[in-house]
Structure formats: C-alpha cells, structure tokens
Scaffold this active site. Sequence first.
Site, PDB file in Angstrom:
ATOM      1  N   ASP A   1       0.858  -1.173   0.000  1.00 37.52           N
ATOM      2  CA  ASP A   1       0.000   0.000   0.000  1.00 37.52           C
ATOM      3  C   ASP A   1       0.904   1.235   0.000  1.00 37.52           C
ATOM      4  O   ASP A   1       2.097   1.159   0.298  1.00 37.52           O
ATOM      5  CB  ASP A   1      -0.879  -0.036   1.260  1.00 37.52           C
ATOM      6  CG  ASP A   1      -1.715   1.206   1.444  1.00 37.52           C
ATOM      7  OD1 ASP A   1      -2.341   1.658   0.468  1.00 37.52           O
ATOM      8  OD2 ASP A   1      -1.742   1.746   2.576  1.00 37.52           O
TER       9      ASP A   1
ATOM     10  N   ASP B   1      -0.375   5.115   0.815  1.00 38.10           N
ATOM     11  CA  ASP B   1      -0.709   6.134   1.809  1.00 38.10           C
ATOM     12  C   ASP B   1      -0.746   5.564   3.217  1.00 38.10           C
ATOM     13  O   ASP B   1      -1.490   4.623   3.500  1.00 38.10           O
ATOM     14  CB  ASP B   1      -2.068   6.757   1.480  1.00 38.10           C
ATOM     15  CG  ASP B   1      -1.981   7.761   0.344  1.00 38.10           C
ATOM     16  OD1 ASP B   1      -1.359   8.815   0.534  1.00 38.10           O
ATOM     17  OD2 ASP B   1      -2.526   7.474  -0.737  1.00 38.10           O
TER      18      ASP B   1
END
Length: 234
Positions: free
Chosen positions: A26, A28
């Site tokens: 991922d 953010d």
Amino acid sequence: MSAVAKVVASKQLGLRNPSILAFFSDFDGTITDEDSNDFMIDNFGMGRPARRELLLKCLHEGLTFREAFRAMIDSVAQNKSFTECCELVRAANIKLDPGFKDFYLFLKSKGIPLVILSSGMSPIIRIIISNLIGDEEADRLTIIANDVDLRGGDGSPGTWGVQFRHPDSPFGHNKDVAISEFREKNPGYTIFFSGDGISDLSASRSATLFVKMREGSGDDLAAHCEKVPSRAIR
C-alpha cells in the site's frame, strides 16, 4: 521500513522458496508518514469524525469501501478543484517512512520486484513519490491505483471524483487481482504485502504474508487480520 528487510531475510518464517520474493505495498500511510487522502478529506472535505464513522460502517455495518471512499472524495471535490488538491498535497510535506528509500534500494539491488498497490488516485501518488525520491526513480516504480475522473470537465469544484480501477468490486480497487495475476505468471514466488487499512483487506487472500507496517487510523487492517486466517506480522 528497514524492519521489513529483516523480515524478508528471516529464516524463522518457514517460507517456501525464500529466495524468490516479491513485495507489494500500500502507499498512503504505509510507506508515507501520512495518508494523503485522509489529509484532503479531514482538512477540505467531510472531516475526520465523519470519515472514521464511514470506515467503521465498512467494518461493522456492511458499507463497502468503494461507497465510503467515493463519498469521502466527493466531499473534497465539492470544495476544491483537482488542481488545488494536487498543489495542497504537494505542499503538505508528506514524508516517506524513514526506512523506505533504503529498503527500496535494497530490493532493487537484489532484483526483488516492488509494486505499489493503492486505493488512492494515481496522479496524487505520482506527485508525492516524485517529490520524495525524484522523477527518475519514481518513474521506475510500478504503481497500480485508482485514477481521477474529471467527468468531461476541467477539474473545477464539483466536476471531478475518483475513477475506480474495479468499479464492480466492493473495494473499488481489488488489490487481490494484481497479486493473483503476478502469482499466476510467476509460480513459486513468496509474496509479501504491507498495508495499514480497510482498503488493504482485498489483498488478504493472495499474499503469502501480511506485514503490518505501522499503526493506521484506527488500526483497521490489524483488527481484520485478528479475525480471519492470515499470516500477519507487525
């Protein structure tokens, strides 16, 4: 992020083919110190309390992440143009996890693939990553994410939103798809995934091992991993 390098090298996990690795992550709040979407939503959209309420509804009341995230981004789009959002994020001083650049260079030196899987919007991610590691290195990264939908307009307030990569998926971007496709093309690989939130739950089926990189807002991914069978570490 330097802790992950130690995890990859560990012999205590009992992994099959430990020398054949791929790392998906991922973006953010996982390889950055702040979630750019949360930053926009909390400061220029519905605000943090309303955002957290929607995420809790995703966990406990059946609201899909796609529905929640669309509402969150729409709340920003009503107040700011997409160009303004890009500039606000650029100026927000979002930083990389302290160990990410070294970890990235370590993977690169060993020929270990790194793929960023994000439910954010690709143009925003590119701005942040280019700010942090430079355009040339950022261009080498594989980033699979949602996009921005300008809806035939110029991106002015009320004319843009998120364009989901998988609009029929309850996640909007089903991260399991990219991991599954990689596994089919590269049988025998041990696949790591790192994440911190609800949008990462879709990767839980195909990754060999979850790596919980940092405390997310509400620790949503860790809560999920405690409820379902998964190989998750923190």
